[in-house]
Structures are given as structure tokens and as C-alpha cells.
Design an enzyme around this catalytic site. Structure first.
Site, short mmCIF file in Angstrom:
data_model
loop_
_atom_site.label_atom_id
_atom_site.label_comp_id
_atom_site.label_asym_id
_atom_site.label_seq_id
_atom_site.Cartn_x
_atom_site.Cartn_y
_atom_site.Cartn_z
N LYS A 134 0.81 -1.34 -0.13
CA LYS A 134 -0.05 -0.12 -0.14
C LYS A 134 1.12 1.20 0.17
O LYS A 134 0.53 2.18 -0.58
CB LYS A 134 -0.87 0.00 1.39
CG LYS A 134 -2.14 -1.02 1.12
CD LYS A 134 -2.81 -1.20 2.19
CE LYS A 134 -4.09 -2.08 1.98
NZ LYS A 134 -5.06 -2.36 3.27
N LYS A 214 -3.46 -10.42 -9.08
CA LYS A 214 -4.78 -10.77 -7.99
C LYS A 214 -5.74 -9.85 -8.57
O LYS A 214 -5.28 -8.47 -8.97
CB LYS A 214 -4.33 -10.70 -6.52
CG LYS A 214 -5.22 -9.94 -5.77
CD LYS A 214 -4.69 -9.72 -4.35
CE LYS A 214 -5.24 -8.29 -4.08
NZ LYS A 214 -5.53 -7.81 -2.69
N LYS A 217 -9.61 -3.80 -7.61
CA LYS A 217 -10.02 -2.64 -8.12
C LYS A 217 -8.92 -1.70 -8.26
O LYS A 217 -8.71 -0.68 -9.26
CB LYS A 217 -11.08 -1.83 -7.20
CG LYS A 217 -11.90 -0.99 -8.04
CD LYS A 217 -13.07 -0.65 -7.17
CE LYS A 217 -13.95 0.49 -8.17
NZ LYS A 217 -14.60 1.26 -7.33
P1 TYM Z 1 -11.30 -6.39 0.86
O1 TYM Z 1 -12.26 -5.29 0.76
O2 TYM Z 1 -9.92 -6.05 -0.13
O3 TYM Z 1 -11.93 -7.80 -0.04
C1 TYM Z 1 -13.01 -8.42 0.64
C2 TYM Z 1 -12.69 -9.78 0.54
O4 TYM Z 1 -12.66 -10.41 -0.86
C3 TYM Z 1 -11.25 -11.02 -1.04
N1 TYM Z 1 -10.48 -10.74 -2.30
C4 TYM Z 1 -10.10 -11.94 -2.86
N2 TYM Z 1 -10.29 -13.27 -2.85
C5 TYM Z 1 -9.75 -13.83 -4.00
N3 TYM Z 1 -9.24 -13.34 -4.95
C6 TYM Z 1 -9.08 -12.01 -5.18
N4 TYM Z 1 -8.51 -11.42 -6.32
C7 TYM Z 1 -9.80 -11.06 -4.05
N5 TYM Z 1 -9.88 -9.76 -3.88
C8 TYM Z 1 -10.30 -9.67 -2.62
C9 TYM Z 1 -10.67 -10.37 0.35
O5 TYM Z 1 -9.53 -11.38 0.56
C10 TYM Z 1 -11.59 -10.26 1.45
O6 TYM Z 1 -11.90 -11.37 1.98
N6 TYM Z 1 -8.96 -6.02 5.03
C11 TYM Z 1 -10.18 -6.55 4.32
C12 TYM Z 1 -11.53 -6.20 4.97
C13 TYM Z 1 -11.63 -6.45 6.64
C14 TYM Z 1 -11.93 -7.87 7.17
C15 TYM Z 1 -11.93 -7.39 8.49
C16 TYM Z 1 -11.78 -9.23 6.60
C17 TYM Z 1 -11.39 -5.34 7.54
N7 TYM Z 1 -11.79 -6.03 8.71
C18 TYM Z 1 -12.13 -8.44 9.47
C19 TYM Z 1 -12.12 -10.03 7.41
C20 TYM Z 1 -11.90 -9.75 8.89
C21 TYM Z 1 -10.09 -6.08 2.81
O7 TYM Z 1 -9.55 -5.18 2.70
O8 TYM Z 1 -10.98 -6.96 2.29
#
Ligand code: TYM
Length: 345
Positions: A134, A214, A217
Site C-alpha cells: 500500500k 490478483k 480494483k
Molecule cells: P477487501 O475489501 O479488499 O476484500 C474483501 C474480500 O474479498 C477477498 N478478495 C479476493 N479473494 C480472492 N481473489 C481476489 N482477487 C480477491 N480480492 C479480494 C478478500 O480476501 C476479502 O476477503 N482488510 C479486508 C477487510 C477487513 C476484514 C476485516 C476481513 C476488515 N476487517 C475482518 C476479515 C475480517 C479487505 O480489505 O478486504
């Protein structure tokens, strides 16, 4: 002081829920993409359904505090929170059978995150691969929230004493850190929190349309599953396939072709599609066209539901308010216990 504080609370029985709770969070970054669904949301729904039959709780959260580390437009933030909530419901979350809420509607989490900061060595955060990534992605805005992001994530999960966390593989370093933070807290103040465990789908890492990174967005390589059919067609047709298949008559290698891999999730006949590629009976364009139509058809119902839900922001707000209220007692009980263990009263 430290010895006393760590010795006496450890003797107290842990106040853990009998059946492990499920928790996950997703950032309000507009409509979800195929990676979100195949990597995580499908499991939110599966675990919600399982939890409902087993009498345990599944809690899902739109993490707006986390998104503030990179979204600084208030109007956009407000809109995207509701859009993500609508998308989750459209994709199968049922607010009667799970709890869906917005992170900032349960602000106890910020207090817990602060308390967790005090048991988290800064070196753990500096080493987190997502922080390094990031920092490179937004060099002009390396705010402290980017560094302490995983501490807030740990607080999200264990404020509700959740132990099962459906996530994609990219979140594994964060979950590992959550476990370490829980261990550090429990070691210092006594057994308070369960160590959360990741639950992965069959597609823990979904590659983007570039076929190499991966799907994300911020990279711009997504397939927007709730977008209009023409957008989905355009995005799927832009996908990179097997780079060694130059001529239409060259045999394809489905094992390394991202389009073929995605077919696994959209029909039981994917082996036949693979065979067509291997024998060059079908070309990459045919396989992509078929994938686009299958994705469009698969999400047709969700797309309609999403449109209806986003047209009624009052209803969405009511669902989210109800969710935040429903889990208030859990959050308050955890914070009372934590404050007492830490000697804050
Ligand atoms: P975020 O918002 O980036 O993504 C949400 C969920 O989608 C999954 N994901 C993917 N899985 C497989 N392949 C991909 N290309 C892909 N892109 C996204 C992510 O692994 C995620 O599960 N930090 C987290 C949000 C968060 C969270 C939490 C998750 C905040 N607090 C507590 C679990 C528990 C995030 O930014 O996810």
C-alpha cells in the site's frame, strides 16, 4: 504491576461463545468484483446458511474505517457503503439470518484497536506485506492508518469473539497478525479472545483480467459481476489467456489459462471446455464469449436485486442500523471485560 495483572485474570474462565462465531469484513469500494465473490462472498453466504442451521452467529461488516485509509471523498464514501451493503444482500446475505452492519456504527471497535496497539510491536506492522504494497501504491498518502490497518482488523474480528473468518488468500497476513495480537493480549491479560481462523473458498486467489496479478480494483483488472452485461462482456473479452497459444490451431493449456480456470466456477461441464481448448477444437475467443455469457446469466438475479436495493437507500439504512443494534450487547460486554482485565477501572 505487570506480573500481578497478568497472573490474576488468567485464572478467570474465558467468556467465549459456546459455538464459534463467524465474522468477515469488506471495504466499501463500489460494486464487488468476481474475486470478491469467488474468494470470499460465496463463503459468507455458505457460512451464513450453515450458521443458521447450527444456531450460531454470522456477522458481516462493511469496513468504512478501513476504507478511510484511501477514500477521502465523503460523498463517495456514503454512496459506496450503501452500494456494498446492497451488493452483499443481492449476492445472498439475508439480514434475518446474519448480521450485516457498518463498521463505524459500532465504534467500540476503535477503542479495542487502540488497546490492541499497546500489545502490538511496531515491527510486526512494518513487516506486513500489505503495508509495504500500500505504501508503494499511494506514496503521496502514507497515513498511519495504513500501518495500523491490521490492528483494527484484529479488533473487528474479536470484538465479537469470532473465530471463523471467511477471507481470500490476500488477507492471510492480516489474519496471521490478528492471531498474534490475540496471543499477545491473552498472554499479558489472561485468556480473553479466541484465535481466529481463516476459512477459504476453492478459489482463494482469483487472478485479474491480466492473468498475472490478483483481481483488484486498485489494479483495474476486474470483472464487475453486478455491472451491465456489456461491461462484463468487455472485461471478459479483454482477459489474457494462455500466452503460448499464438495460432488458433495451437493446442491450449487450460491449467495455465485464467479463462479456463474461471469456467470451473460457472458450469459442471468445464472439463469438456478444457478438452476443446486442448485439442484446439475451440479458440480462446469462443471460450471467453462463453464465459462472459455464463457470468452474465449467473449473476442476472443478483444484478436485478442490486438495482432494486440501491433504489431504496432508506430500507438499506434501516437494515444496517438494525444490524449494528443487534450486536451492541456483544460489543459492550467484550469492552467491559477488556477494560476490567486491563485495569481501566
Ligand atoms: P477487501 O475489501 O479488499 O476484500 C474483501 C474480500 O474479498 C477477498 N478478495 C479476493 N479473494 C480472492 N481473489 C481476489 N482477487 C480477491 N480480492 C479480494 C478478500 O480476501 C476479502 O476477503 N482488510 C479486508 C477487510 C477487513 C476484514 C476485516 C476481513 C476488515 N476487517 C475482518 C476479515 C475480517 C479487505 O480489505 O478486504
Amino acid at each position: 504491576m505487570t506480573t500481578d495483572a497478568s497472573a490474576s485474570p488468567a485464572a478467570r474462565p474465558p467468556s467465549l461463545p459456546v459455538k464459534p462465531r463467524i465474522f468477515s469484513g469488506i471495504q466499501p469500494t463500489g460494486r464487488p468484483h468476481l474475486g470478491n465473490d469467488l474468494g470470499a462472498i460465496r463463503n459468507y453466504v455458505a457460512l451464513q446458511d450453515k450458521a443458521a442451521t447450527e444456531g450460531r452467529e454470522a456477522i458481516y461488516c462493511v469496513v468504512d474505517y478501513h476504507a478511510l485509509t484511501h477514500v477521502h471523498d465523503p460523498e463517495l464514501m456514503g454512496r459506496q457503503i450503501l452500494e456494498m451493503a446492497a451488493a452483499l444482500i443481492a449476492l445472498g446475505l439475508d439480514p434475518k439470518r446474519c448480521t450485516l452492519f457498518v463498521q463505524s456504527d459500532r465504534p467500540e471497535v476503535t477503542e479495542l484497536a487502540w488497546l490492541f496497539n499497546t500489545v502490538t510491536p511496531v515491527g510486526w506492522l512494518m513487516r506486513t506485506p500489505t503495508y509495504k504494497e500500500k505504501r508503494l501504491n499511494q506514496p503521496e498518502d502514507v497515513n498511519t492508518g495504513l500501518l495500523t490497518y491490521p490492528v483494527l482488523q484484529a479488533a473487528d474480528i474479536v470484538l465479537y469473539k469470532a473465530a471463523l473468518v471467511p477471507i481470500g488468500r490476500d488477507q492471510a497476513p492480516h489474519l496471521e497478525l490478528s492471531r498474534e495480537i490475540v496471543r499477545a493480549f491473552n498472554a499479558r491479560y489472561g485468556e480473553t479472545f479466541p484465535e481466529p481462523q481463516a476459512v477459504y473458498t476453492e478459489a482463494p486467489t482469483v487472478l485479474g483480467t491480466d492473468g498475472s496479478k490478483k483481481m483488484s480494483k486498485s489494479i483495474g483488472n476486474t470483472i464487475e459481476i453486478l455491472g451491465e452485461p456489456d461491461l462484463i462482456r468487455k472485461q471478459v473479452m479483454s482477459m489474457v489467456t494462455d500466452t503460448q497459444r499464438i495460432m488458433r490451431s495451437d493446442p491450449g493449456r487450460p491449467e495455465v489459462c485464467n479463462v479456463c480456470q474461471m469456467h470451473r466456477h460457472f458450469g459442471a461441464d468445464y472439463q469438456e471446455i478444457w478438452e476443446g481448448e486442448r485439442t484446439a477444437r475451440t479458440g480462446c475467443v469462443d471460450t471467453k464469449k462463453l464465459l462472459a455469457e455464463r457470468i452474465i446469466a449467473h449473476y442476472a438475479g443478483a444484478r436485478e436485486a442490486y438495482k432494486e436495493l440501491t433504489a431504496d437507500p432508506k430500507r438499506l439504512r434501516a437494515i444496517l442500523d438494525e444490524g449494528a443494534e443487534r450486536i451492541r450487547p456483544i460489543a459492550e460486554a467484550t469492552m467491559a471485560e477488556v477494560r476490567e482485565r486491563m485495569g481501566l477501572r
